[in-house]
Write a protein that holds these residues in place. Structure first.
Motif, PDB file in Angstrom:
ATOM      1  N   PRO A 261       0.765  -1.245   0.000  1.00  0.00           N
ATOM      2  CA  PRO A 261       0.000   0.000   0.000  1.00  0.00           C
ATOM      3  C   PRO A 261       0.800   1.302   0.000  1.00  0.00           C
ATOM      4  O   PRO A 261       0.625   2.109  -0.886  1.00  0.00           O
ATOM      5  N   ASN A 262       1.666   1.515   0.959  1.00  0.00           N
ATOM      6  CA  ASN A 262       2.212   2.861   1.112  1.00  0.00           C
ATOM      7  C   ASN A 262       3.734   2.835   1.110  1.00  0.00           C
ATOM      8  O   ASN A 262       4.350   2.788   2.171  1.00  0.00           O
ATOM      9  N   ILE A 263       4.321   2.852  -0.075  1.00  0.00           N
ATOM     10  CA  ILE A 263       5.785   2.810  -0.110  1.00  0.00           C
ATOM     11  C   ILE A 263       6.362   3.860  -1.061  1.00  0.00           C
ATOM     12  O   ILE A 263       5.684   4.354  -1.954  1.00  0.00           O
ATOM     13  N   ASP A 264       7.649   4.161  -0.790  1.00  0.00           N
ATOM     14  CA  ASP A 264       8.447   4.950  -1.723  1.00  0.00           C
ATOM     15  C   ASP A 264       9.433   4.000  -2.372  1.00  0.00           C
ATOM     16  O   ASP A 264       9.746   2.948  -1.816  1.00  0.00           O
ATOM     17  N   VAL A 265       9.921   4.416  -3.551  1.00  0.00           N
ATOM     18  CA  VAL A 265      10.838   3.546  -4.254  1.00  0.00           C
ATOM     19  C   VAL A 265      12.029   4.337  -4.780  1.00  0.00           C
ATOM     20  O   VAL A 265      11.869   5.443  -5.287  1.00  0.00           O
ATOM     21  N   ALA A 266      13.226   3.752  -4.616  1.00  0.00           N
ATOM     22  CA  ALA A 266      14.413   4.346  -5.225  1.00  0.00           C
ATOM     23  C   ALA A 266      15.076   3.293  -6.100  1.00  0.00           C
ATOM     24  O   ALA A 266      15.014   2.101  -5.807  1.00  0.00           O
ATOM     25  N   VAL A 267      15.688   3.755  -7.192  1.00  0.00           N
ATOM     26  CA  VAL A 267      16.475   2.860  -8.027  1.00  0.00           C
ATOM     27  C   VAL A 267      17.913   3.362  -7.967  1.00  0.00           C
ATOM     28  O   VAL A 267      18.170   4.522  -8.262  1.00  0.00           O
ATOM     29  N   VAL A 268      18.821   2.504  -7.550  1.00  0.00           N
ATOM     30  CA  VAL A 268      20.228   2.879  -7.515  1.00  0.00           C
ATOM     31  C   VAL A 268      20.887   2.344  -8.778  1.00  0.00           C
ATOM     32  O   VAL A 268      20.724   1.169  -9.116  1.00  0.00           O
TER      33      VAL A 268
END
Lengths: 490, 239
Positions: A420-427
């Motif tokens: 439901p409630n996430i942030d995402v980063a791509v390294v």
């Protein structure tokens, strides 16, 4: 299954060519012989090796003579070329001869579809050629949910294609509610006695989809096929299968629906694409579902060359979060020196302070594992998962329950996971592994639920790539389109 | 120039790109069948190993060792019936997860070409030792028909050897499902079809994997009884 060993002369005699079979039927079909229901269930629409059938060879040969079944050579030689009749492979480097103990000759086998049981020159493939199983299930849909106007529109188009044949691409953003849009069309097909397959490249998607479909169509037999499935001998009007299992079918389905066409391994494997073509009836309908079609298809859609429906908005009527680009310098060098690049560190610590869960994607297992202790320094509960991780399921479950604040991952979590409630980063977003479609899928993890429709998605890179730019443009275009059509409220 | 460009890895189908060196050129190392990535996953048996069965002993706890041989071999050699029956077993690779998959694909799925991967290694062993007869462990007729080829014979043939089939299997059940005790106390599994051929010969048995050593010892036992002078064995993996 153990077969008695036979001498070769007997063997060649028993494979009757098609012409001979015609003659047998022409002499007058013995109608005192009734159809073997069990054999028909096994073989309807399927093309199997003798070894895959639990019947004695003699019995199958008798059924072939009677015209109930037809056999084909597993591999046919055409001049200098070979063709595998199961997977339609013609690549010479994927054929190889071996001294065969069955036919006592140098026998060529196909390496392309080997994992489904070896097909060689002396192994025949059998299909059902008797009377087909017919069925009709009127009013089979028991689903109580409703469709949004744009879902409705897509659903209409699907019904149309199922009715009239042809193909359709359903290009719907992540979280648009693709499965529900299929229901009406499936119900329509089932009423008219059409056999329907929903194929997907991944076995876990088959397992997830099956109960949903069974719930929507409680009175219709549904089987699900994957490696080792218990349903492999059953006939059903509605089949949910991995794309690999389609290799065992031949002209079986009036409607072929392929979910996640762009997903590995289907997109990269010509064999599977041929299998889907082979498993469909010639005048059947073909429906592709995807959130991220390949570039060529995108162009064809936009120029109108390909019949397609585009669903630019999520069912919850919020726009899709757009990825931010953030240059992070030589991140590999930094990790090697034992530190997290500053920009990533700032992003990461902010999530920790806010207590918001996040995925951090890495291009390679090796770099992810090197980085893991650096992240764990700030919060020891942080974990990492990759495809070969035996605890993969448990870790994802722990993350779902909120016991892992931040999960480092490779592309295995790029699709199918809804949290439901996430942030995402791509390294390292510049890596080759992050294709346009992978990046769109990754961005699609954010803001899935109606309660938390927004979130942050950041690509940390050491040089922008075309794939990154195309991914962002694709999402921007979708939002623009959705706004124009009035599908989002912002 | 990349002359190997068209070669694809037997296992992952990726392109094989190898440096071409003068050494490789003159030693005629021939074709490569695996890409570097896959080849790295094959683990050669190196360092301290059991002088009898090639079991890697570096990581083995002391209680499983008896001087230069492993405890399993010690148990075998203790029994009079088995003492010296199998003079030596040479295994090439550790039976790791990757090897297990490779062997499964080779013998159960029937991917015959994989035998080529080991051809050069097997040739190497034969250059260092001399044998009169190369004998693959046979399959029962049912199993042979099911699989289409005998994996041990395939390994020998692809290495350019001329194996002779002088053993036949009496018992047909699968070994993999049995415990060590069951395997050791089996009644005779093999018989020698042509005993005259074996008299006073040194024999090399070939199989894909050495697990407890029971198969190879049973085969060696009947060969010795038929008059073979010495019996050694070669397997690609040591389980």
């Amino acid at each position: 299954m153990i077969f008695p060993q036979k001498d070769q002369s007997k063997k060649s005699e028993s494979f009757i060519s098609n012409d001979e079979k015609q003659v047998v039927i022409g002499k007058g079909f013995d109608d005192t012989l009734s159809i073997d229901e069990q054999l028909r269930e096994w073989l309807t629409g399927r093309m199997l090796l003798f070894d895959e059938l639990p019947f004695p060879v003699e019995y199958i040969e008798q059924q072939i003579r009677l015209g109930f079944c037809t056999s084909y050579h597993g591999i046919e030689r055409k001049g200098n070329h070979y063709i595998c009749n199961r997977c339609k492979n013609t690549d010479l480097s994927l054929f190889s001869p071996f001294p065969c103990a069955r036919c006592q000759k140098e026998c060529v086998y196909c390496r392309s579809c080997l994992m489904m049981g070896r097909v060689s020159e002396c192994t025949p493939l059998v299909t059902w050629s008797g009377l087909e199983i017919s069925f009709s299930y009127p009013n089979s849909l028991h689903w109580k949910g409703g469709l949004s106007p744009s879902q409705k529109e897509a659903s209409e188009k699907i019904i149309n294609v199922i009715k009239n044949g042809g193909d359709l691409l359903l290009w719907a953003v992540c979280g648009a509610g693709k499965t529900e849009m299929l229901f009406e069309g499936i119900a329509h097909g089932l009423e008219r006695g059409k056999r329907i397959a929903i194929a997907t490249p991944r076995a876990d998607v088959v397992l997830e989809l099956t109960p949903r479909i069974k719930q929507a169509f409680p009175d219709v037999p549904v089987i699900s096929l994957y490696g080792g499935s218990e349903d492999r001998h059953r006939f059903a009007p509605l089949v949910i299968t991995t794309t690999h299992q389609l290799l065992r079918f031949e002209r079986a389905f009036d409607v072929m629906i392929i979910d996640e066409v762009d997903a590995f391994p289907f997109s990269a494997d010509e064999m599977l694409q041929k299998a889907a073509e082979k498993a469909k009836k010639k005048d059947g309908s073909l429906i592709f579902l995807t959130a991220t079609p390949e570039e060529k298809w995108q162009r064809e859609c936009i120029s109108g060359k390909r019949n397609c429906v585009i669903l630019p908005a999520r069912y919850h009527r919020h726009r899709i979060p757009i990825p931010k680009f953030h240059w992070c310098g030589n991140w590999k060098g930094a990790i090697q020196k034992g530190r997290i690049p500053q920009s990533i560190l700032v992003w990461f610590r902010k999530r920790l302070e806010m207590g918001k869960q996040a995925f951090i994607f890495f291009p390679e297992i090796q770099w992810m594992e090197r980085a893991l202790p650096l992240f764990q320094h700030y919060a020891p509960e942080i974990e990492a998962v990759h495809s070969e991780d035996p605890q993969r399921k448990e870790k994802v479950q722990k993350f779902r329950e909120g016991n892992i604040p931040i999960l480092l991952t490779t592309t295995i979590l790029e699709r199918g996971v809804t949290i439901p409630n996430i942030d995402v980063a791509v390294v390292g977003a510049e890596s080759e592994i992050f294709t346009e479609s992978a990046l769109v899928q990754i961005a699609g993890r954010v803001g899935r639920s109606p309660q938390f429709p927004t979130g942050d998605i950041t690509f940390f890179h050491y040089g922008k790539t075309r794939a990154m730019i195309r991914a962002r443009n694709q999402l921007l275009r979708m939002n623009r389109e959705a706004r124009r059509k009035g599908l989002i409220d912002d | 120039m990349d002359i190997y460009e068209k070669n694809r890895c037997f296992l992952c189908q990726g392109n094989i790109k190898r440096e071409i060196s003068w050494v490789g050129f003159f030693l005629n190392q021939g074709e490569f069948y695996l890409c570097e990535k896959c080849e790295k996953k094959l683990e050669k048996i190196r360092g301290e190993k059991c002088s009898l069965c090639s079991r890697p002993m570096e990581k083995l706890p002391a209680k499983f060792k008896k001087e230069a041989i492993c405890y399993d071999c010690y148990l075998w050699e203790k029994e009079e019936k088995w003492r010296g029956v199998l003079e030596k077993n040479i295994s090439l690779y550790v039976y790791n997860e990757f090897m297990a998959e490779l062997i499964a694909r080779f013998k159960y799925r029937g991917d015959y070409v994989l035998a080529k991967i080991f051809a050069a290694d097997i040739k190497g062993v034969l250059q260092r030792n001399e044998f009169d007869l190369i004998v693959p462990i046979p399959l029962s007729n049912e199993r042979l028909f099911e699989r289409g080829f005998n994996q041990a014979e395939a390994l020998a043939r692809e290495a350019g050897m001329h194996p002779v089939s002088i053993l036949s299997r009496i018992h047909s059940e699968k070994q993999a499902k049995k415990s060590r005790q069951e395997r050791i106390h089996l009644p005779e599994v093999f018989s020698v079809t042509n005993p005259i051929q074996v008299k006073e010969k040194t024999v090399l048995l070939i199989d894909d994997i050495y697990t407890t050593g029971s198969t190879l010892r049973h085969a060696a036992y009947v060969l010795k009884k038929a008059g073979a002078k010495r019996v050694q064995s070669l397997t690609i993996a040591r389980g």
